[in-house]
Design a protein around this motif. Sequence first.
Motif, PDB file in Angstrom:
ATOM      1  N   LEU A   1       0.865  -1.175   0.000  1.00 20.51           N
ATOM      2  CA  LEU A   1       0.000   0.000   0.000  1.00 20.51           C
ATOM      3  C   LEU A   1       0.904   1.227   0.000  1.00 20.51           C
ATOM      4  CD1 LEU A   1      -2.713   1.497   0.328  1.00 20.51           C
ATOM      5  CD2 LEU A   1      -2.511   1.123   2.801  1.00 20.51           C
ATOM      6  N   LEU A   2       0.877   1.987  -1.101  1.00 25.97           N
ATOM      7  CA  LEU A   2       1.777   3.128  -1.254  1.00 25.97           C
ATOM      8  C   LEU A   2       1.216   4.412  -0.668  1.00 25.97           C
ATOM      9  CD1 LEU A   2       2.889   2.514  -4.951  1.00 25.97           C
ATOM     10  CD2 LEU A   2       4.058   1.803  -2.848  1.00 25.97           C
ATOM     11  N   GLY A   3      -0.050   4.396  -0.333  1.00 22.75           N
ATOM     12  CA  GLY A   3      -0.640   5.593   0.250  1.00 22.75           C
ATOM     13  C   GLY A   3      -2.138   5.436   0.427  1.00 22.75           C
ATOM     14  N   HIS A   4      -2.663   6.186   1.397  1.00 24.28           N
ATOM     15  CA  HIS A   4      -4.106   6.220   1.660  1.00 24.28           C
ATOM     16  C   HIS A   4      -4.526   7.686   1.614  1.00 24.28           C
ATOM     17  CE1 HIS A   4      -7.565   5.698   4.809  1.00 24.28           C
ATOM     18  NE2 HIS A   4      -7.995   6.051   3.612  1.00 24.28           N
ATOM     19  N   ILE A   5      -5.264   8.039   0.567  1.00 21.89           N
ATOM     20  CA  ILE A   5      -5.673   9.427   0.368  1.00 21.89           C
ATOM     21  C   ILE A   5      -7.084   9.601   0.899  1.00 21.89           C
ATOM     22  CG2 ILE A   5      -6.052  11.247  -1.327  1.00 21.89           C
ATOM     23  CD1 ILE A   5      -4.106   9.759  -3.184  1.00 21.89           C
ATOM     24  N   PRO A   6      -7.284  10.481   1.872  1.00 22.34           N
ATOM     25  CA  PRO A   6      -8.635  10.712   2.384  1.00 22.34           C
ATOM     26  C   PRO A   6      -9.484  11.437   1.352  1.00 22.34           C
ATOM     27  CG  PRO A   6      -7.122  12.316   3.292  1.00 22.34           C
ATOM     28  CD  PRO A   6      -6.277  11.351   2.504  1.00 22.34           C
ATOM     29  N   PHE A   7     -10.775  11.508   1.606  1.00 23.20           N
ATOM     30  CA  PHE A   7     -11.664  12.218   0.684  1.00 23.20           C
ATOM     31  C   PHE A   7     -11.253  13.688   0.615  1.00 23.20           C
ATOM     32  CE2 PHE A   7     -15.485  14.696  -0.282  1.00 23.20           C
ATOM     33  CZ  PHE A   7     -15.853  14.095  -1.483  1.00 23.20           C
ATOM     34  N   LEU A   8     -10.935  14.142  -0.592  1.00 23.05           N
ATOM     35  CA  LEU A   8     -10.521  15.523  -0.819  1.00 23.05           C
ATOM     36  C   LEU A   8     -11.582  16.211  -1.658  1.00 23.05           C
ATOM     37  CD1 LEU A   8      -6.760  14.898  -1.737  1.00 23.05           C
ATOM     38  CD2 LEU A   8      -7.671  15.621   0.480  1.00 23.05           C
ATOM     39  N   ALA A   9     -12.280  17.170  -1.065  1.00 16.61           N
ATOM     40  CA  ALA A   9     -13.400  17.816  -1.748  1.00 16.61           C
ATOM     41  C   ALA A   9     -12.959  18.503  -3.027  1.00 16.61           C
ATOM     42  CB  ALA A   9     -14.086  18.809  -0.811  1.00 16.61           C
ATOM     43  N   ASN A  10     -11.725  19.060  -3.024  1.00 13.81           N
ATOM     44  CA  ASN A  10     -11.263  19.783  -4.207  1.00 13.81           C
ATOM     45  C   ASN A  10     -10.166  19.030  -4.959  1.00 13.81           C
ATOM     46  OD1 ASN A  10      -9.200  20.021  -2.422  1.00 13.81           O
ATOM     47  ND2 ASN A  10      -8.947  22.240  -2.581  1.00 13.81           N
ATOM     48  N   THR A  11     -10.010  17.740  -4.654  1.00 15.90           N
ATOM     49  CA  THR A  11      -8.986  16.880  -5.279  1.00 15.90           C
ATOM     50  C   THR A  11      -7.650  17.620  -5.415  1.00 15.90           C
ATOM     51  OG1 THR A  11      -9.635  17.478  -7.551  1.00 15.90           O
ATOM     52  CG2 THR A  11     -10.695  15.548  -6.558  1.00 15.90           C
ATOM     53  N   GLY A  12      -7.217  18.204  -4.315  1.00 17.58           N
ATOM     54  CA  GLY A  12      -5.981  18.985  -4.318  1.00 17.58           C
ATOM     55  C   GLY A  12      -4.749  18.116  -4.204  1.00 17.58           C
ATOM     56  N   ASP A  13      -3.669  18.701  -3.688  1.00 13.34           N
ATOM     57  CA  ASP A  13      -2.380  18.028  -3.599  1.00 13.34           C
ATOM     58  C   ASP A  13      -2.465  16.843  -2.633  1.00 13.34           C
ATOM     59  OD1 ASP A  13       0.255  17.302  -3.532  1.00 13.34           O
ATOM     60  OD2 ASP A  13       0.911  19.020  -2.348  1.00 13.34           O
ATOM     61  N   ALA A  14      -2.172  15.658  -3.140  1.00 11.57           N
ATOM     62  CA  ALA A  14      -2.240  14.453  -2.310  1.00 11.57           C
ATOM     63  C   ALA A  14      -0.868  13.860  -2.051  1.00 11.57           C
ATOM     64  CB  ALA A  14      -3.133  13.411  -2.987  1.00 11.57           C
ATOM     65  N   SER A  15       0.194  14.584  -2.421  1.00  9.70           N
ATOM     66  CA  SER A  15       1.535  14.016  -2.299  1.00  9.70           C
ATOM     67  C   SER A  15       1.889  13.691  -0.854  1.00  9.70           C
ATOM     68  CB  SER A  15       2.577  14.966  -2.901  1.00  9.70           C
ATOM     69  OG  SER A  15       2.556  16.225  -2.265  1.00  9.70           O
ATOM     70  N   GLY A  16       1.336  14.432   0.096  1.00  9.83           N
ATOM     71  CA  GLY A  16       1.637  14.185   1.496  1.00  9.83           C
ATOM     72  C   GLY A  16       1.070  12.886   2.024  1.00  9.83           C
ATOM     73  N   PHE A  17       0.199  12.256   1.238  1.00 10.75           N
ATOM     74  CA  PHE A  17      -0.419  11.008   1.682  1.00 10.75           C
ATOM     75  C   PHE A  17       0.245   9.774   1.074  1.00 10.75           C
ATOM     76  CE2 PHE A  17      -3.768  14.286   1.757  1.00 10.75           C
ATOM     77  CZ  PHE A  17      -4.043  14.276   3.121  1.00 10.75           C
TER      78      PHE A  17
END
Length: 231
Positions: free
Chosen positions: A205-221
């Motif tokens: 599992l390389l990352g878990h991205i939470p729900f992002l309302a504006n589909t912004g920067d997800a690199s931190g996840f």
Amino acid sequence: MSEASPISFFITGTDTDVGKTVVSTALLKTLNSQGLKTAAYKPVSAGCLDTEQGLRNADALAMLEHCSVNLSYEEVNPIAFADPVAPHLAAHRVGQPIEFAAITRGYERLVAKQPDVIVVEGAGGWRLPLEQDAYLSSFPMLFDMPVILVVGMRLGCLNHALLTCEAIQQDGLKLAGWVANEIDPGMAYLEDNLAALTHLLPAPLLGHIPFLANTGDASGFLNQRLLVDIE
């Protein structure tokens, strides 16, 4: 590192609209932060805006913005259609067949620019038709690309993820990792589904991205430590 052939990752999803571009741009941004030269490739797109510069796809534009190698839009996205449908249907409507050779030529032009990494984003899911009896999945197979699977976390994702994984493996490619992307903020038993996928999928599992309302920067996840090892 750029003297050798680049590493290429093919980003696919369990379905359309599950966050492939969110993950692709996050991966590009993460690799850029590690000092790597990155290029992006979205070989086929549909649902493009007709602009003064020509057809432009929002996903391809986002990838272009986040790659560090200087590229034109056409180098990132050589085949584009206006209709927001499966590309082969859009191609048929305008009488413009999708040529597999054009996809490979576009990729080889990016390789010639000697980036360290090329992030290739598919369209739709794994088995996307291009023409009769031809699929986009043949492209990563031709170049033996490791695959990163974006799992849209919603009801039914277990079946979609496992079937996609099976198809990737049957095609002889390595599932290098997967990313869980929450697209349903009200998904029941989210953690249980994550645990099941972590156990059942034969890749990290390389990352878990939470729900992002504006589909912004997800690199931190994304897990940067794991990303170093997935090649």
